[in-house]
Design a protein around this motif. Structure first.
Motif, PDB file in Angstrom:
ATOM      1  N   ALA A 137       0.755  -1.203  -0.020  1.00 17.30           N
ATOM      2  CA  ALA A 137      -0.012  -0.016   0.171  1.00 17.30           C
ATOM      3  C   ALA A 137       0.700   1.296  -0.131  1.00 17.30           C
ATOM      4  CB  ALA A 137      -0.925  -0.140   1.149  1.00 17.30           C
ATOM      5  N   GLN A 138       1.851   1.051   0.700  1.00 20.13           N
ATOM      6  CA  GLN A 138       2.778   2.261   0.648  1.00 20.13           C
ATOM      7  C   GLN A 138       3.512   2.658  -0.657  1.00 20.13           C
ATOM      8  OE1 GLN A 138       5.369   1.276   4.321  1.00 20.13           O
ATOM      9  NE2 GLN A 138       5.442   3.523   4.391  1.00 20.13           N
ATOM     10  N   TRP A 139       3.748   1.485  -1.198  1.00 17.12           N
ATOM     11  CA  TRP A 139       4.352   1.699  -2.738  1.00 17.12           C
ATOM     12  C   TRP A 139       3.476   2.132  -3.699  1.00 17.12           C
ATOM     13  CZ3 TRP A 139       6.951  -3.871  -2.795  1.00 17.12           C
ATOM     14  CH2 TRP A 139       8.050  -3.694  -1.843  1.00 17.12           C
ATOM     15  N   HIS A 140       2.075   1.603  -3.495  1.00 19.33           N
ATOM     16  CA  HIS A 140       1.214   2.158  -4.458  1.00 19.33           C
ATOM     17  C   HIS A 140       0.892   3.579  -4.311  1.00 19.33           C
ATOM     18  CE1 HIS A 140      -3.200   2.673  -5.572  1.00 19.33           C
ATOM     19  NE2 HIS A 140      -2.779   1.710  -6.672  1.00 19.33           N
ATOM     20  N   ARG A 141       0.778   4.109  -2.866  1.00 24.35           N
ATOM     21  CA  ARG A 141       0.660   5.463  -2.707  1.00 24.35           C
ATOM     22  C   ARG A 141       1.844   6.416  -3.251  1.00 24.35           C
ATOM     23  NH1 ARG A 141      -1.222   3.786   2.425  1.00 24.35           N
ATOM     24  NH2 ARG A 141       0.767   4.181   3.239  1.00 24.35           N
ATOM     25  N   ALA A 142       2.943   5.845  -3.315  1.00 22.34           N
ATOM     26  CA  ALA A 142       4.205   6.674  -3.744  1.00 22.34           C
ATOM     27  C   ALA A 142       4.289   6.770  -5.389  1.00 22.34           C
ATOM     28  CB  ALA A 142       5.353   6.086  -3.279  1.00 22.34           C
ATOM     29  N   LEU A 143       3.427   5.806  -6.100  1.00 19.84           N
ATOM     30  CA  LEU A 143       3.636   5.734  -7.381  1.00 19.84           C
ATOM     31  C   LEU A 143       2.638   6.659  -8.324  1.00 19.84           C
ATOM     32  CD1 LEU A 143       3.972   1.972  -8.217  1.00 19.84           C
ATOM     33  CD2 LEU A 143       5.458   3.820  -8.943  1.00 19.84           C
ATOM     34  N   ALA A 144       2.812   7.471  -9.213  1.00 16.36           N
ATOM     35  CA  ALA A 144       1.991   8.024  -9.987  1.00 16.36           C
ATOM     36  C   ALA A 144       1.159   7.072 -10.829  1.00 16.36           C
ATOM     37  CB  ALA A 144       2.767   9.069 -11.076  1.00 16.36           C
ATOM     38  N   VAL A 145       0.200   7.769 -11.209  1.00 16.65           N
ATOM     39  CA  VAL A 145      -0.862   6.926 -12.171  1.00 16.65           C
ATOM     40  C   VAL A 145      -0.117   6.415 -13.263  1.00 16.65           C
ATOM     41  CG1 VAL A 145      -2.844   6.831 -13.547  1.00 16.65           C
ATOM     42  CG2 VAL A 145      -3.178   7.732 -11.435  1.00 16.65           C
ATOM     43  N   ASP A 146      -0.190   5.250 -13.772  1.00 11.82           N
ATOM     44  CA  ASP A 146       0.336   4.551 -14.867  1.00 11.82           C
ATOM     45  C   ASP A 146       2.066   4.196 -14.572  1.00 11.82           C
ATOM     46  OD1 ASP A 146      -1.832   4.318 -16.684  1.00 11.82           O
ATOM     47  OD2 ASP A 146      -1.323   6.274 -17.359  1.00 11.82           O
ATOM     48  N   GLY A 147       2.366   4.713 -13.317  1.00 16.06           N
ATOM     49  CA  GLY A 147       3.810   4.342 -12.720  1.00 16.06           C
ATOM     50  C   GLY A 147       3.839   2.913 -12.383  1.00 16.06           C
ATOM     51  N   TYR A 148       4.736   2.273 -12.352  1.00 18.19           N
ATOM     52  CA  TYR A 148       4.983   0.843 -12.294  1.00 18.19           C
ATOM     53  C   TYR A 148       5.857   0.443 -10.963  1.00 18.19           C
ATOM     54  CZ  TYR A 148       9.095   1.515 -15.384  1.00 18.19           C
ATOM     55  OH  TYR A 148      10.344   2.127 -15.900  1.00 18.19           O
ATOM     56  N   LEU A 149       5.629  -0.722 -10.674  1.00 18.40           N
ATOM     57  CA  LEU A 149       6.471  -1.516  -9.360  1.00 18.40           C
ATOM     58  C   LEU A 149       7.300  -2.422 -10.093  1.00 18.40           C
ATOM     59  CD1 LEU A 149       6.943  -2.167  -6.296  1.00 18.40           C
ATOM     60  CD2 LEU A 149       4.984  -3.486  -6.433  1.00 18.40           C
ATOM     61  N   MET A 150       8.682  -2.609  -9.758  1.00 14.74           N
ATOM     62  CA  MET A 150       9.614  -3.586  -9.837  1.00 14.74           C
ATOM     63  C   MET A 150      10.008  -4.404  -8.535  1.00 14.74           C
ATOM     64  SD  MET A 150      10.021  -3.745 -13.174  1.00 14.74           S
ATOM     65  CE  MET A 150      11.360  -4.694 -13.456  1.00 14.74           C
TER      66      MET A 150
END
Length: 302
Positions: A137-150
């Motif tokens: 959830a923390q990582w999701h909040r940090a990302l911009a829309v259309d950003g991605y997690l690796m």
């Protein structure tokens, strides 16, 4: 899978490990970071800003690889262990006289503002988290829309040989259970991510002696299982462990060195545009409303 945290992780032990883990990058973490960096070649859109979560434990050489791939991108470095922050600043901060200050963006330290990065890079962290859903959830909040997690982490087959030895001797579990990649995919969706792509590989490492094997494992992590051995076992137990490892894990194909399997899970997912659930009464957060208005081209006043 529990909706709160994996049932075999002791959260108090996890917090103690996080506060005391060696403040350097283990060899295996660096190797996994190198392999994860190879996967970035398939990402078409370079991030304008990216976040490296727990860079010291995740891999400082891996950080350099990603930085070289995106030299103009702003980097936000997050260290959630206080003792790792000065190491990160020393290793990644650029002095005033460094030529790199003028040719690449300087890293920033601390939590990124919500929705401020297009990529979040987290190497070999999730399997030691007592609350992985909260971390996602923390990582999701940090990302911009259309950003991605690796991200990467250890999978269930890790150290299976050691688990088998402990079970055969009737000892408590050798370590806490690691989450399966399919469960990680489900958790990503629950956290609000979209299009999760999961894959895994197994890396087999060999060690010259039982002590070398145990030293490497101690650098990578510790046993967070609630039913682990409750206290020190003494010299006789350690000697017995060495003897059993030498007997059970010796690999004739590698001159009798001790073999151990590591399952590595890789995950990738996007943060989609927020959606409003249609109901008789719908509530939308201010941040989500601003994001939706920006997407529609409507001006948003603070």
């Amino acid at each position: 899978m529990s909706n709160e945290h994996p049932p075999t992780i002791d959260p108090i032990a996890a917090a103690r490990w996080h506060a005391a883990a060696p403040a350097h990058s283990p060899w295996l973490h660096e190797e996994v970071a190198r392999r994860m960096d190879d996967r970035l070649q398939w990402i078409r859109q370079a991030p304008g800003a990216w976040c490296h979560w727990d860079a010291v434990r995740g891999g400082l050489r891996g950080h350099a690889l990603v930085g070289a791939r995106y030299p103009q991108a702003l980097c936000q470095v997050v260290e959630t262990s206080a003792h790792c922050l000065p190491v990160a600043i020393q290793a990644l901060g650029r002095p005033w006289w460094s030529p790199a200050r003028w040719t690449a963006a300087r890293p920033r330290f601390g939590l990124p503002p919500e929705g401020s990065v297009q990529m979040l890079w987290a190497n070999m962290a999730l399997h030691m988290a007592s609350d992985p859903q909260g971390l996602l959830a923390q990582w999701h909040r940090a990302l911009a829309v259309d950003g991605y997690l690796m991200f990467s982490c250890l999978g269930p087959d890790t150290a299976k040989e050691l688990h088998a030895v402990y079970a055969e001797l009737g000892w408590p579990p050798a370590g806490h259970a690691f989450t399966d990649m399919h469960d990680w995919g489900d958790m990503l969706v629950q956290a609000g991510f979209a299009e999760p792509v999961m894959d895994m590989e197994r890396i087999r490492l060999t060690f010259a002696t039982p002590q070398r094997l145990l030293d490497e494992l101690a650098e990578l992590g510790c046993n967070l299982h609630p039913q682990r051995f409750p206290a020190l076992r003494g010299r006789n137990w350690r000697q017995r462990l060495h003897e059993v490892l030498q007997d059970k894990l010796a690999d004739p194909a590698h001159d009798g060195q001790l073999g151990l399997t590591f399952e590595i899970i890789y995950g990738h997912a996007f943060k989609p545009k927020p959606r409003v659930r249609v109901s008789a009464s719908s509530a939308v957060s201010l941040e989500d409303m601003r994001s939706m208005l920006r997407e529609s081209g409507t001006r948003v006043n603070s």
